[in-house]
Scaffold this active site. Structure first.
Site, PDB file in Angstrom:
ATOM      1  N   ASN A 110     123.779 -89.993 -60.707  1.00 37.15           N
ATOM      2  CA  ASN A 110     124.476 -91.248 -60.421  1.00 37.15           C
ATOM      3  C   ASN A 110     125.986 -91.037 -60.493  1.00 37.15           C
ATOM      4  O   ASN A 110     126.500 -90.310 -61.353  1.00 37.15           O
ATOM      5  CB  ASN A 110     123.995 -92.411 -61.296  1.00 37.15           C
ATOM      6  CG  ASN A 110     123.957 -92.142 -62.780  1.00 37.15           C
ATOM      7  OD1 ASN A 110     123.789 -91.018 -63.209  1.00 37.15           O
ATOM      8  ND2 ASN A 110     124.121 -93.184 -63.575  1.00 37.15           N
ATOM      9  N   GLU A 151     129.287 -93.291 -60.600  1.00 35.39           N
ATOM     10  CA  GLU A 151     129.763 -94.669 -60.798  1.00 35.39           C
ATOM     11  C   GLU A 151     131.205 -94.829 -60.330  1.00 35.39           C
ATOM     12  O   GLU A 151     131.894 -93.856 -60.020  1.00 35.39           O
ATOM     13  CB  GLU A 151     129.583 -95.049 -62.273  1.00 35.39           C
ATOM     14  CG  GLU A 151     128.107 -95.031 -62.660  1.00 35.39           C
ATOM     15  CD  GLU A 151     127.808 -95.589 -64.034  1.00 35.39           C
ATOM     16  OE1 GLU A 151     128.749 -95.786 -64.842  1.00 35.39           O
ATOM     17  OE2 GLU A 151     126.618 -95.841 -64.309  1.00 35.39           O
ATOM     18  N   CYS A 184     123.243 -94.569 -57.057  1.00 32.66           N
ATOM     19  CA  CYS A 184     122.180 -94.035 -57.927  1.00 32.66           C
ATOM     20  C   CYS A 184     121.943 -92.547 -57.637  1.00 32.66           C
ATOM     21  O   CYS A 184     122.206 -92.057 -56.534  1.00 32.66           O
ATOM     22  CB  CYS A 184     120.871 -94.761 -57.665  1.00 32.66           C
ATOM     23  SG  CYS A 184     120.831 -96.470 -58.197  1.00 32.66           S
ATOM     24  N   GLU A 236     119.038 -91.012 -57.233  1.00 28.76           N
ATOM     25  CA  GLU A 236     117.987 -90.738 -56.242  1.00 28.76           C
ATOM     26  C   GLU A 236     118.553 -90.791 -54.826  1.00 28.76           C
ATOM     27  O   GLU A 236     118.208 -89.991 -53.967  1.00 28.76           O
ATOM     28  CB  GLU A 236     116.853 -91.751 -56.378  1.00 28.76           C
ATOM     29  CG  GLU A 236     116.116 -91.696 -57.708  1.00 28.76           C
ATOM     30  CD  GLU A 236     116.736 -92.581 -58.796  1.00 28.76           C
ATOM     31  OE1 GLU A 236     117.972 -92.793 -58.772  1.00 28.76           O
ATOM     32  OE2 GLU A 236     115.984 -93.046 -59.660  1.00 28.76           O
ATOM     33  N   CYS A 245     115.004 -97.467 -58.805  1.00 24.74           N
ATOM     34  CA  CYS A 245     115.235 -98.894 -58.536  1.00 24.74           C
ATOM     35  C   CYS A 245     114.744 -99.246 -57.124  1.00 24.74           C
ATOM     36  O   CYS A 245     114.441 -98.369 -56.309  1.00 24.74           O
ATOM     37  CB  CYS A 245     116.715 -99.233 -58.690  1.00 24.74           C
ATOM     38  SG  CYS A 245     117.741 -98.690 -57.314  1.00 24.74           S
ATOM     39  N   CYS A 272     116.605 -97.637 -54.182  1.00 23.30           N
ATOM     40  CA  CYS A 272     116.279 -96.212 -54.029  1.00 23.30           C
ATOM     41  C   CYS A 272     114.891 -96.039 -53.441  1.00 23.30           C
ATOM     42  O   CYS A 272     114.665 -95.168 -52.595  1.00 23.30           O
ATOM     43  CB  CYS A 272     116.379 -95.493 -55.376  1.00 23.30           C
ATOM     44  SG  CYS A 272     118.095 -95.273 -55.880  1.00 23.30           S
TER      45      CYS A 272
HETATM   46  N1  THU Z   1     120.646 -95.774 -61.691  1.00 22.71           N
HETATM   47  C1  THU Z   1     120.179 -94.704 -60.997  1.00 22.71           C
HETATM   48  O1  THU Z   1     120.862 -93.694 -60.836  1.00 22.71           O
HETATM   49  N2  THU Z   1     118.937 -94.793 -60.481  1.00 22.71           N
HETATM   50  C2  THU Z   1     118.121 -95.885 -60.571  1.00 22.71           C
HETATM   51  O2  THU Z   1     117.063 -95.915 -59.981  1.00 22.71           O
HETATM   52  C3  THU Z   1     118.532 -97.016 -61.397  1.00 22.71           C
HETATM   53  C4  THU Z   1     119.904 -96.991 -61.925  1.00 22.71           C
HETATM   54  C5  THU Z   1     122.023 -95.712 -62.214  1.00 22.71           C
HETATM   55  C6  THU Z   1     122.977 -96.668 -61.546  1.00 22.71           C
HETATM   56  C7  THU Z   1     124.014 -96.842 -62.614  1.00 22.71           C
HETATM   57  O3  THU Z   1     124.960 -95.784 -62.511  1.00 22.71           O
HETATM   58  C8  THU Z   1     123.246 -96.681 -63.918  1.00 22.71           C
HETATM   59  O4  THU Z   1     122.021 -96.033 -63.572  1.00 22.71           O
HETATM   60  C9  THU Z   1     122.944 -97.997 -64.624  1.00 22.71           C
HETATM   61  O5  THU Z   1     122.329 -98.895 -63.761  1.00 22.71           O
END
Ligand code: THU
Length: 160
Positions: free
Chosen positions: A62, A64, A73, A75, A112, A115
């Site tokens: 991920n 940010e 994310c 994935e 999520c 994704c």
């Molecule tokens: N996140 C992912 O990388 N994958 C997911 O399927 C759910 C959430 C990340 C996004 C964000 O940087 C952190 O987790 C908190 O939501």
């Protein structure tokens, strides 16, 4: 009116050690990616690793952003990287792991909804199921033998 029930099937491994060796290797790449995630805001690190049919692997974590919605994310970072780097290869497997910087993440963390929709695009495009494995930092690992299995009633391009 009639009621319709939708069922799904998952395999649950007790822990990392119970995984087949080849999946352990893929998950190790995901763990390394997770530990290098850029997650200064949520402090929730996620890593993903993908195995392709040309035997190559790609990873994602991920990423940010101070403008929160601009982040991505793990994935999707991984699957778009795979699509960009090996556009002709088929995606066979994806391993995912997540770890909070604030607490022990001992539950499997599924991808999520966004994704899942993104991974579904590639599964449909290649007409071959993508195996998905996901875990926290420790504890049980969930295996889904396809993405479709994780996203009933998915939105497909055949309707466009
Ligand atoms: N996140 C992912 O990388 N994958 C997911 O399927 C759910 C959430 C990340 C996004 C964000 O940087 C952190 O987790 C908190 O939501």
């Amino acid at each position: 009116m009639k009621e319709v029930k939708i069922e799904t099937k998952l395999d649950i491994y007790e822990d990392f050690d119970e995984l087949p060796k080849s999946i352990q290797s893929l998950m190790e790449l995901a763990i390394e990616a997770r530990d290098n995630a850029y997650a200064p805001y949520s402090k929730f690190n996620v890593g993903a690793a993908i195995l392709l049919d040309n035997n190559e692997t790609v990873i994602g974590s991920n990423q940010e952003n101070a403008c929160y919605p601009s982040g991505l994310c793990a994935e999707r970072t991984a699957i778009y990287y795979a699509g960009a780097k090996y556009p002709k290869a088929k995606i066979l497997k994806m391993a995912i792991t997540a770890s909070s910087q604030n607490q022990v993440t001992d539950k499997p963390i599924p991808p999520c909804g966004s994704c899942r929709q993104s991974i579904a695009e590639y599964e449909i495009k290649q007409n071959l199921p993508i195996e998905i494995y996901f875990m926290g930092a420790q504890g049980k690992v969930v295996k889904s033998s396809s993405l479709a299995n994780l996203l009933p009633l998915l939105f497909e391009n055949s309707v466009l």
